[in-house]
Design a protein around this motif. Structure first.
Motif, PDB file in Angstrom:
ATOM      1  N   HIS A  52       0.851  -1.176   0.000  1.00  0.00           N
ATOM      2  CA  HIS A  52       0.000   0.000   0.000  1.00  0.00           C
ATOM      3  C   HIS A  52       0.887   1.226   0.000  1.00  0.00           C
ATOM      4  O   HIS A  52       2.094   1.129   0.218  1.00  0.00           O
ATOM      5  CB  HIS A  52      -0.905  -0.017   1.230  1.00  0.00           C
ATOM      6  CG  HIS A  52      -1.897  -1.129   1.198  1.00  0.00           C
ATOM      7  ND1 HIS A  52      -1.571  -2.412   1.543  1.00  0.00           N
ATOM      8  CD2 HIS A  52      -3.197  -1.149   0.839  1.00  0.00           C
ATOM      9  CE1 HIS A  52      -2.643  -3.190   1.394  1.00  0.00           C
ATOM     10  NE2 HIS A  52      -3.640  -2.442   0.973  1.00  0.00           N
ATOM     11  N   ALA A  53       0.235   2.373  -0.206  1.00  0.00           N
ATOM     12  CA  ALA A  53       1.003   3.620  -0.261  1.00  0.00           C
ATOM     13  C   ALA A  53       1.873   3.786   0.973  1.00  0.00           C
ATOM     14  O   ALA A  53       2.926   4.395   0.931  1.00  0.00           O
ATOM     15  CB  ALA A  53       0.048   4.800  -0.402  1.00  0.00           C
ATOM     16  N   LEU A  54       1.428   3.229   2.087  1.00  0.00           N
ATOM     17  CA  LEU A  54       2.166   3.430   3.330  1.00  0.00           C
ATOM     18  C   LEU A  54       3.162   2.318   3.612  1.00  0.00           C
ATOM     19  O   LEU A  54       3.829   2.334   4.643  1.00  0.00           O
ATOM     20  CB  LEU A  54       1.189   3.580   4.501  1.00  0.00           C
ATOM     21  CG  LEU A  54       0.205   4.739   4.347  1.00  0.00           C
ATOM     22  CD1 LEU A  54      -0.618   4.926   5.603  1.00  0.00           C
ATOM     23  CD2 LEU A  54       0.919   6.030   3.980  1.00  0.00           C
ATOM     24  N   THR A  55       3.258   1.327   2.711  1.00  0.00           N
ATOM     25  CA  THR A  55       4.277   0.293   2.889  1.00  0.00           C
ATOM     26  C   THR A  55       5.640   0.916   2.617  1.00  0.00           C
ATOM     27  O   THR A  55       5.883   1.429   1.526  1.00  0.00           O
ATOM     28  CB  THR A  55       4.039  -0.867   1.902  1.00  0.00           C
ATOM     29  OG1 THR A  55       2.689  -1.299   2.040  1.00  0.00           O
ATOM     30  CG2 THR A  55       4.974  -2.025   2.189  1.00  0.00           C
ATOM     31  N   VAL A  87      -9.959   4.508  -1.550  1.00  0.00           N
ATOM     32  CA  VAL A  87      -8.658   4.003  -1.960  1.00  0.00           C
ATOM     33  C   VAL A  87      -8.076   3.152  -0.843  1.00  0.00           C
ATOM     34  O   VAL A  87      -8.191   3.490   0.336  1.00  0.00           O
ATOM     35  CB  VAL A  87      -7.705   5.197  -2.250  1.00  0.00           C
ATOM     36  CG1 VAL A  87      -6.390   4.699  -2.814  1.00  0.00           C
ATOM     37  CG2 VAL A  87      -8.357   6.185  -3.212  1.00  0.00           C
ATOM     38  N   ALA A  88      -7.432   2.053  -1.233  1.00  0.00           N
ATOM     39  CA  ALA A  88      -6.778   1.189  -0.242  1.00  0.00           C
ATOM     40  C   ALA A  88      -5.385   1.735   0.044  1.00  0.00           C
ATOM     41  O   ALA A  88      -4.437   1.427  -0.663  1.00  0.00           O
ATOM     42  CB  ALA A  88      -6.703  -0.241  -0.767  1.00  0.00           C
ATOM     43  N   GLY A  92      -6.558  -3.419   4.780  1.00  0.00           N
ATOM     44  CA  GLY A  92      -7.823  -3.723   5.429  1.00  0.00           C
ATOM     45  C   GLY A  92      -8.767  -2.541   5.591  1.00  0.00           C
ATOM     46  O   GLY A  92      -9.790  -2.659   6.255  1.00  0.00           O
ATOM     47  N   ALA A  93      -8.430  -1.401   5.011  1.00  0.00           N
ATOM     48  CA  ALA A  93      -9.311  -0.246   5.159  1.00  0.00           C
ATOM     49  C   ALA A  93      -9.445   0.446   3.822  1.00  0.00           C
ATOM     50  O   ALA A  93      -8.621   0.262   2.929  1.00  0.00           O
ATOM     51  CB  ALA A  93      -8.734   0.723   6.191  1.00  0.00           C
TER      52      ALA A  93
END
Ligand code: C2O
Ligand code: CU
Ligand code: CU
Length: 508
Positions: A52-55, A87-88, A92-93
């Motif tokens: 995800h973008a935050l990975t 957007v994921a 899980g959100a």
């Protein structure tokens, strides 16, 4: 034709989780893409299922380019759709974001000097919006001013010419009355580059780093601004580069690259420093300097500013160097939120070292705007008990007046060269921005100490630190009303904006 490095080019065919194992770095290769025609590739497909973008630690993605629908190269025709989408971002959100053409940051617009531009905006948001072409000298009625809202569910066309000599690094973002901060915070912002045919650095691979802020609440939704945010600008955002958290930018040892860095955050002053490296500054908001400025240990990029920095990667393989945003400002409200932050990691591969690229000693002529024939005085002031409906504890104003879109605050004439003296009487720094033109910093003043600017550069935003003053030289080339404001987006929305009326020359 400039080349843009595609860091993901070799990783796309790999199975998702292997995409960023250290060993794989050996196989990284740089595929030269053609900047203007290379759009359309989606970089995030490979690892979409697991990342995800935050990975953290994923390769720095490139931004998609907005395709030109015109076959006539003198025209640029395209459409943008602004839309709310789930957007994921977090596993899980799903996070409700606002995006241009399904992307955040939105697509890169690449224009050529001399082009005629026609971009349709379809507003599928629930609220009014506009598109402001930050830094470009477009006609005032095409500049996305808050006076020209595009209502929810409607479409409008923005149309303008790209003048010769404007090659540089710009961006576009919404500018609706009172809602710029929230629309940008939810994802509406994107880069725009104007290219010249005779770019002296065209042979150097180029990398875009579009820096945005993201702050999520416990439900993984973009957090609304708090009273503190409304006071000093949005706090505690995660900094993302090209929509990614702490990505890795892999390069061959010794590689020379041209980084275009955009500060699209609401309120973060990015004092950029790259571990083990120095920067060579070659360009600012409005394009190239007259000559490179080498050996900079750090470079301060205020909100809304852009810079072109030449980076020559260390010649040793397998090095890792953090690009950081060092703490800039003193924490006058004692929030404890002003800290050093990391942006990305520059990783050298084990490819054979690349020989150094010599920069030309001269980039392009920048002429001094010439002798000023008028002066404007601007004060940045701090007050209590006004514009407090959003909970702001203190409010910042321009010339002690609340923004009123029906009032003219300053008047100028097309073509007139003016000295603007901007004095910051407040306890915090403000990035001061004028629409419609690029200006030149003349000097900075602390107390009675005046420091002339060491070089000429084109800027549309200048940082005015607390209790300091700047003098700039400005000239508007087109008539109409122009906004000028603090580019801390909460300040801009919360009264710290004013209007410059540019009248036709000779009172005509
Ligand atoms: Cu990016 Cu009125 O500005
Ligand atoms: Cu602007
Ligand atoms: Cu401000």
């Amino acid at each position: 034709m400039p080349r843009i490095v595609h860091p993901m080019a070799m990783t796309r065919p790999l199975p998702p989780r292997r995409a960023f194992l250290r060993g794989i770095a050996a196989t990284f290769a740089f595929v030269a893409g053609c900047g203007r025609q290379s759009g359309g590739d989606s970089q995030l497909t490979t690892s979409a299922a697991t990342s995800h973008a935050l990975t953290e630690g994923e390769p720095l993605p490139m931004l998609d380019t907005l395709a030109n629908a015109s076959s006539d190269v003198s025209q640029f025709t395209a459409s943008l759709v602004a839309e709310r989408e789930d957007v994921a971002i977090v596993p899980g959100a799903s996070t409700s974001m606002l995006r241009y053409n399904g992307r955040s940051p939105g697509p890169l617009i690449e224009l050529a000097e001399g082009q005629h531009v026609r971009i349709e905006l379809e507003n599928r948001l629930d609220d009014s919006t506009t598109i402001h072409w930050h830094g470009l000298p477009v006609p005032s009625n095409q500049d996305g001013n808050p006076m020209d809202p595009v209502a929810a569910g409607t479409t409008r066309i923005y149309e303008f010419d790209v003048p010769r000599g404007t090659a540089g690094t710009y961006w576009y973002h919404p500018h609706p009355h009172d809602a710029t901060a929230s629309q940008v915070a939810r994802g509406l912002a994107a880069p725009l580059i104007v290219r010249a045919d005779d770019d002296p650095l065209a042979g150097i691979p180029e990398v875009l780093m579009f820096i945005t802020g993201l702050k999520l609440d416990a439900q993984s939704q973009v957090a609304p601004d708090t009273p503190i945010d409304w006071t000093v600008g949005r706090q505690q955002e995660m900094l993302l580069v090209n929509g990614r958290r702490l990505p890795v930018h892999a390069v061959a040892p010794g590689a020379t690259q041209r980084w275009r860095i955009f500060n699209a955050t609401a309120a973060s002053h990015l004092r950029l420093a790259l571990e083990g490296h120095t920067f060579t500054l070659v360009g600012t908001d409005g394009g190239l300097l007259g000559a490179p400025v080498a050996g900079l240990a750090e470079f301060l990029l205020a909100p809304a500013q852009r810079a072109e920095l030449i980076v020559r990667a260390n010649g040793a393989p397998h090095g890792r160097y953090r690009l950081r945003a060092l703490r800039f400002e003193t924490d006058f409200l004692n929030l404890g939120t002003y800290q050093d932050q990391d942006l990305l990691t520059l990783a050298t591969t084990n490819a054979l070292p690349t020989p150094p690229v010599e920069l030309p000693p001269v980039l392009r002529p920048i002429e001094d705007l010439g002798p000023p024939t008028a002066q404007q005085s601007v004060s940045l002031d701090e007050v209590a008990d006004v514009c407090t409906s959003n909970g702001a504890k203190r409010t910042f104003l321009i010339n002690n007046r609340l923004f009123d879109m029906n009032r003219v605050d300053l008047v100028t004439e097309v073509g007139r060269v003016e000295l603007w003296n901007v004095v910051n009487n407040t306890a915090m720094a403000h990035p001061f921005h004028i629409h419609g033109t690029q200006f030149q910093l003349v000097s900075r003043q602390v107390g009675t100490d005046v420091t002339p600017s060491p070089y000429l550069a084109w800027l549309d935003t200048v940082l005015v630190p607390s209790q300091q003053a700047v003098t700039i030289k400005a000239r508007q080339t087109l008539p109409g009303k122009r906004m000028f404001h603090c580019h801390i987006l909460e300040h801009e929305d919360n009264c710290m904006m004013a209007i410059l009326d540019v009248r036709p020359a000779n009172g005509a």
